[in-house]
Design a protein around this motif. Structure first.
Motif, mmCIF file in Angstrom:
data_model
loop_
_atom_site.group_PDB
_atom_site.id
_atom_site.type_symbol
_atom_site.label_atom_id
_atom_site.label_comp_id
_atom_site.label_asym_id
_atom_site.label_seq_id
_atom_site.Cartn_x
_atom_site.Cartn_y
_atom_site.Cartn_z
ATOM 1 N N ILE A 218 0.838 -1.207 0.000
ATOM 2 C CA ILE A 218 0.000 0.000 0.000
ATOM 3 C C ILE A 218 0.870 1.253 0.000
ATOM 4 C CG2 ILE A 218 -1.762 1.286 1.310
ATOM 5 C CD1 ILE A 218 -2.924 -1.262 0.154
ATOM 6 N N HIS A 219 0.493 2.175 -0.871
ATOM 7 C CA HIS A 219 1.246 3.411 -1.031
ATOM 8 C C HIS A 219 0.712 4.488 -0.090
ATOM 9 C CE1 HIS A 219 2.771 6.917 -3.487
ATOM 10 N NE2 HIS A 219 3.820 6.123 -3.486
ATOM 11 N N GLY A 220 1.510 5.495 0.168
ATOM 12 C CA GLY A 220 1.053 6.613 0.992
ATOM 13 C C GLY A 220 2.245 7.357 1.577
ATOM 14 N N GLU B 66 -14.098 5.698 0.790
ATOM 15 C CA GLU B 66 -12.971 4.967 1.351
ATOM 16 C C GLU B 66 -11.643 5.662 1.010
ATOM 17 O OE1 GLU B 66 -12.560 2.310 3.285
ATOM 18 O OE2 GLU B 66 -10.435 2.703 2.969
ATOM 19 N N PRO B 67 -10.827 5.962 2.031
ATOM 20 C CA PRO B 67 -9.547 6.648 1.778
ATOM 21 C C PRO B 67 -8.660 5.929 0.759
ATOM 22 C CG PRO B 67 -9.961 6.494 4.131
ATOM 23 C CD PRO B 67 -11.063 5.750 3.460
ATOM 24 N N LEU B 68 -8.709 4.600 0.736
ATOM 25 C CA LEU B 68 -7.856 3.849 -0.196
ATOM 26 C C LEU B 68 -8.050 4.311 -1.636
ATOM 27 C CD1 LEU B 68 -5.899 1.403 -0.607
ATOM 28 C CD2 LEU B 68 -7.937 0.003 -0.967
ATOM 29 N N PHE B 69 -9.291 4.722 -1.963
ATOM 30 C CA PHE B 69 -9.581 5.087 -3.350
ATOM 31 C C PHE B 69 -9.160 6.519 -3.697
ATOM 32 C CE2 PHE B 69 -13.010 1.796 -2.501
ATOM 33 C CZ PHE B 69 -12.155 0.767 -2.864
ATOM 34 N N THR B 70 -8.545 7.198 -2.720
ATOM 35 C CA THR B 70 -7.944 8.495 -3.042
ATOM 36 C C THR B 70 -6.493 8.290 -3.479
ATOM 37 O OG1 THR B 70 -7.139 8.949 -0.815
ATOM 38 C CG2 THR B 70 -9.394 9.616 -1.291
ATOM 39 N N SER B 71 -6.071 7.029 -3.528
ATOM 40 C CA SER B 71 -4.706 6.708 -3.979
ATOM 41 C C SER B 71 -4.568 7.022 -5.464
ATOM 42 C CB SER B 71 -4.439 5.211 -3.814
ATOM 43 O OG SER B 71 -4.621 4.801 -2.498
ATOM 44 N N PRO B 72 -3.324 7.193 -5.911
ATOM 45 C CA PRO B 72 -3.113 7.432 -7.351
ATOM 46 C C PRO B 72 -3.306 6.161 -8.174
ATOM 47 C CG PRO B 72 -1.014 7.435 -6.179
ATOM 48 C CD PRO B 72 -2.069 7.262 -5.150
ATOM 49 N N LEU B 73 -4.551 5.741 -8.312
ATOM 50 C CA LEU B 73 -4.863 4.512 -9.038
ATOM 51 C C LEU B 73 -5.312 4.840 -10.456
ATOM 52 C CD1 LEU B 73 -7.041 2.871 -6.231
ATOM 53 C CD2 LEU B 73 -4.749 2.132 -6.914
ATOM 54 N N SER B 74 -4.913 4.009 -11.388
ATOM 55 C CA SER B 74 -5.397 4.218 -12.758
ATOM 56 C C SER B 74 -5.486 2.881 -13.492
ATOM 57 C CB SER B 74 -4.497 5.196 -13.507
ATOM 58 O OG SER B 74 -3.168 4.767 -13.423
ATOM 59 N N ASP C 249 0.432 3.287 -10.646
ATOM 60 C CA ASP C 249 1.253 3.347 -11.860
ATOM 61 C C ASP C 249 2.437 2.394 -11.711
ATOM 62 O OD1 ASP C 249 -0.393 5.135 -13.007
ATOM 63 O OD2 ASP C 249 0.776 6.908 -12.471
ATOM 64 N N ARG D 270 -13.698 10.850 -4.929
ATOM 65 C CA ARG D 270 -12.381 10.497 -4.391
ATOM 66 C C ARG D 270 -11.695 11.722 -3.793
ATOM 67 N NH1 ARG D 270 -9.579 7.399 -9.302
ATOM 68 N NH2 ARG D 270 -7.905 7.086 -7.802
ATOM 69 N N ILE E 271 -12.595 13.409 -0.235
ATOM 70 C CA ILE E 271 -12.127 12.778 1.006
ATOM 71 C C ILE E 271 -10.902 13.496 1.567
ATOM 72 C CG2 ILE E 271 -11.211 10.601 1.985
ATOM 73 C CD1 ILE E 271 -13.015 9.209 -0.152
ATOM 74 N N PHE E 272 -10.068 14.027 0.678
ATOM 75 C CA PHE E 272 -8.849 14.674 1.191
ATOM 76 C C PHE E 272 -8.770 16.167 0.860
ATOM 77 C CE2 PHE E 272 -7.720 13.040 -2.983
ATOM 78 C CZ PHE E 272 -6.898 14.008 -3.533
ATOM 79 N N ILE F 135 -5.342 13.779 -7.958
ATOM 80 C CA ILE F 135 -5.368 12.441 -7.344
ATOM 81 C C ILE F 135 -4.044 11.721 -7.568
ATOM 82 C CG2 ILE F 135 -6.360 10.125 -7.645
ATOM 83 C CD1 ILE F 135 -9.044 11.283 -7.460
ATOM 84 N N LYS F 136 -3.491 11.881 -8.762
ATOM 85 C CA LYS F 136 -2.214 11.219 -9.075
ATOM 86 C C LYS F 136 -1.122 11.655 -8.102
ATOM 87 C CE LYS F 136 -2.461 9.036 -13.275
ATOM 88 N NZ LYS F 136 -1.802 7.801 -13.620
ATOM 89 N N ASN G 103 -1.661 12.614 -5.008
ATOM 90 C CA ASN G 103 -2.056 12.493 -3.602
ATOM 91 C C ASN G 103 -1.265 11.405 -2.883
ATOM 92 O OD1 ASN G 103 -3.598 12.890 -1.231
ATOM 93 N ND2 ASN G 103 -4.863 11.123 -1.760
ATOM 94 N N LEU G 104 -0.677 11.779 -1.786
ATOM 95 C CA LEU G 104 0.000 10.813 -0.925
ATOM 96 C C LEU G 104 -0.857 10.681 0.325
ATOM 97 C CD1 LEU G 104 3.846 11.511 -0.710
ATOM 98 C CD2 LEU G 104 2.728 9.368 -1.335
ATOM 99 N N ILE G 105 -1.465 9.527 0.509
ATOM 100 C CA ILE G 105 -2.381 9.367 1.656
ATOM 101 C C ILE G 105 -1.597 9.403 2.968
ATOM 102 C CG2 ILE G 105 -4.070 7.862 2.773
ATOM 103 C CD1 ILE G 105 -4.643 6.640 0.060
ATOM 104 N N TRP H 184 -1.879 8.006 6.201
ATOM 105 C CA TRP H 184 -2.690 6.947 6.823
ATOM 106 C C TRP H 184 -2.959 7.203 8.300
ATOM 107 C CZ3 TRP H 184 -5.575 3.919 4.054
ATOM 108 C CH2 TRP H 184 -5.217 3.666 2.722
#
Lengths: 330, 283
Positions: A234-236, A284-292, A301, B242, B245-246, B273-274, B276-278, B280
């Motif tokens: 998991i990224h962050g 859900e916070p997870l879906f604020t990740s840089p997902l594509s 990426d 998305r 949330i932040f 979003i790209k 964004n560093l969550i 946690w």
């Protein structure tokens, strides 16, 4: 507390049904014809059910053991999986089970004896191959062990085949089926792990990472082989520090001679599944990740994936050999 | 019919008899609507509760449920309630029961309504018959509408939003012929507090679902400033969900304020979003 248990009429008198029902004396028992009448209906709300799931006791007809998908293995030439249960008592936000079934109820197949027959057949028809079985693909293999006793049952089968590996993949801290018997060298107890800070937000209802590490350490010290599954990564913010702390904590606290394998896998969802899960949990916070979208999968990426995998792999190589490290790609 | 309010909690009642409904109509202050309709329909001022009197039998229950759905513009987060009297050889006269299994003569397979979690009310198996039954020995609860109501309602929403409740009105020791209009009203009235308690769960459920599926706060505002195609609208909605949330409203507005086209709005939000560093520790 399980409030309602649906029981297929055909297995009402099965010894395992009676064994399980005996543990839920206050639950309402409802007789059904086939588990699909409850489980496969489309007009169900997974999220609402997940807050208060029912139990379904059923008879599995076929497909007891299936070939594992490509990329699921840990070194064997042939990999198979079986699931005595559908769905999981945990509620991990990255889990594919959220998008897999329309129901969040737990199905337990009580005819363990039919799993035994299928497993034996596969073993006997693959005598010349290195074979690994995986328990816990459509569920967590140990999370409901105190209800089902499935792991304890299946261990007795694999004791007769020391050349055949079986992996129990879990987040559970159930120790009993293993502490009550002699360690078996063909059994791998594989634990899913991530930094505690991330797990606190993502691994709902699952035991904390520190508790999991304590159990891993205890079982490794007793002689059981351990698998570490950092899947998904998991990224962050501060992910490097968080993973470094986690990996060092584990490697410094377990008996490394009993570490069977370590695998790393990236966060990934098939596109359709992501859509379903996002619909269920849009906040859900997870879906604020840089997902594509990458190759029909929603994932980080490729640069992020590679950076995370190589960082964790390089750190692990200070403690273990390269041939113990695998990549999960399914 | 087309100018109905979009309400946060949303309840639809389907009840066979006016006598069964009267207590509900009074408590929730439901008034008859000012139009001629196939079945009598009532609603409250806020338009959160709608009630239809369906009459006796499965055909009426099915038709009126579908009719109320269309007429009241119910949504997929609407909770559907069927309450009424039932015969029983097993339960206690006057008591209220939740239904968690329904059977009929016509169909081999049963259906299985959900019940609200941690309910203190007892649960029973309902048999829906087309004719009054006086032999109470085989079934837990007997009515004449439940199965049809459930079959139609479960096509309109998920089964967690459907509830069937029955008050026992007749049985081996309480002759069906002795049921009167006032007895029916009293049976429901005696259970009103329990009914209200159940309904408050379904109101909450409906409201929570509304919050989850409602469009993001800035969605309509942004759509009014730029032209978005249907595909772009979907993309915008997903991105806003998305980002919200932040990021707060002001930050989002600041991010997109210099965009000239809908495409650039989407690109700018996507980049946000790209990058964004969550953190946690915040969740």
């Amino acid at each position: 507390m399980i409030e309602t248990i649906y029981v297929e009429e055909a297995i009402q008198n099965h010894p395992k049904t009676k064994f399980i029902l005996n543990k839920f004396k206050k639950s309402r028992i409802i007789s059904i014809n086939k588990y699909g009448e409850i489980f496969n209906k489309r007009n169900q709300n997974f999220r609402i059910q997940k807050a208060n799931p029912c139990l379904i006791l059923a008879h599995k007809k076929d497909n007891f053991v299936l070939p594992a998908p490509e990329g699921f293995g840990i070194g064997s030439s042939k990999n198979f999986y079986f699931s005595h249960m559908y769905n999981c008592i945990y509620d991990c936000r990255y889990c594919f089970l959220q998008g897999m079934y329309s129901s969040a109820n737990y199905v337990i197949f009580v005819n363990f004896e039919d799993f035994d027959i299928s497993i034996k057949k596969i073993i006997e028809s693959n005598v010349d191959s290195k074979v690994t079985f995986f328990s816990g693909y459509d569920c967590d293999s140990l999370a409901l062990e105190n209800v089902t006793g499935f792991a304890k049952h299946i261990l007795s089968i694999f004791r007769k085949y020391p050349q055949i590996e079986i992996e129990f993949r879990t987040k559970s801290i159930q120790k009993e089926p293993f502490l009550s018997v002699k360690p078996m060298r063909n059994v791998i107890l594989a634990y899913s792990l991530m930094p505690e800070l991330m797990s606190n937000s993502l691994d709902n209802k699952a035991p904390s990472i520190s508790k999991r590490i304590r159990v891993i350490s205890e079982l490794a010290s007793k002689g059981w082989k351990i698998g570490l599954r950092f899947d998904p990564l998991i990224h962050g913010e501060n992910w490097k520090e968080l993973y470094q702390e986690l990996l060092e904590n584990i490697y410094n606290n377990i008996f490394l001679d009993n570490l069977h394998s370590v695998s790393f896998g990236s966060l990934r969802f098939p596109k359709r599944m992501f859509k379903d899960i996002f619909k269920l949990y849009p906040n859900e916070p997870l879906f604020t990740s840089p997902l594509s979208l990458n190759n029909k999968m929603i994932s980080y990426d490729i640069e992020i994936e590679e950076e995370m995998t190589s960082f964790c792999k390089n750190l692990s190589l200070k403690y273990i050999n390269e041939n113990q490290i695998f990549k999960c790609s399914i | 019919m087309n100018n109905l309010k979009k309400t946060k909690n949303s309840i639809r009642w389907v009840i066979a008899l006016k006598e069964e409904a009267q207590v509900i109509l009074d408590y929730y202050k439901l008034k008859p609507i000012n139009e001629k309709t196939i079945y009598p329909i009532y609603k409250n001022e806020e338009e959160t509760h709608w009630l239809i009197i369906c009459g006796i039998g499965r055909n009426n229950a099915a038709a009126s449920t579908a009719y109320l759905y269309a007429y009241s513009n119910a949504s997929n987060y609407t909770s559907w309630i069927n309450i009424g009297i039932a015969g029983s050889g097993k339960g206690n006269y006057r008591d209220l029961y939740l239904v968690d299994k329904i059977s009929t003569y016509q169909r081999k397979k049963s259906t299985y309504p959900s019940t609200l979690p941690k309910a203190t009310l007892p649960k029973m198996h309902l048999f829906t018959s087309d004719i009054p039954i006086s032999d109470y020995s085989t079934y837990e609860l007997i009515d004449m509408e439940g199965s049809a109501f459930f079959d139609i309602a479960s096509k309109l929403t998920s089964k967690e939003f459907i509830c069937l409740m029955k008050v026992i009105s007749d049985g081996p020791e309480n002759d069906i012929k002795e049921i009167t209009k006032s007895k029916i009203s009293n049976l429901i009235k005696e259970n009103l507090l329990k009914i209200i308690d159940v309904i408050s769960y379904y109101e909450r459920l409906s409201e929570e679902e509304f919050q989850i599926i409602d469009k993001p706060k800035l969605f309509n505002e942004i759509k009014s400033k730029w032209h978005f195609s249907a595909t772009q609208s979907y993309r915008l909605e997903t991105l806003l969900r998305r980002i919200e949330i932040f990021c707060n409203k002001k930050d989002i507005e600041k991010t997109i304020k210099n965009c000239e086209t809908s495409n650039s709005v989407i690109n700018v939000l996507n980049t946000k979003i790209k990058n964004n560093l969550i953190n946690w520790s915040k969740f």
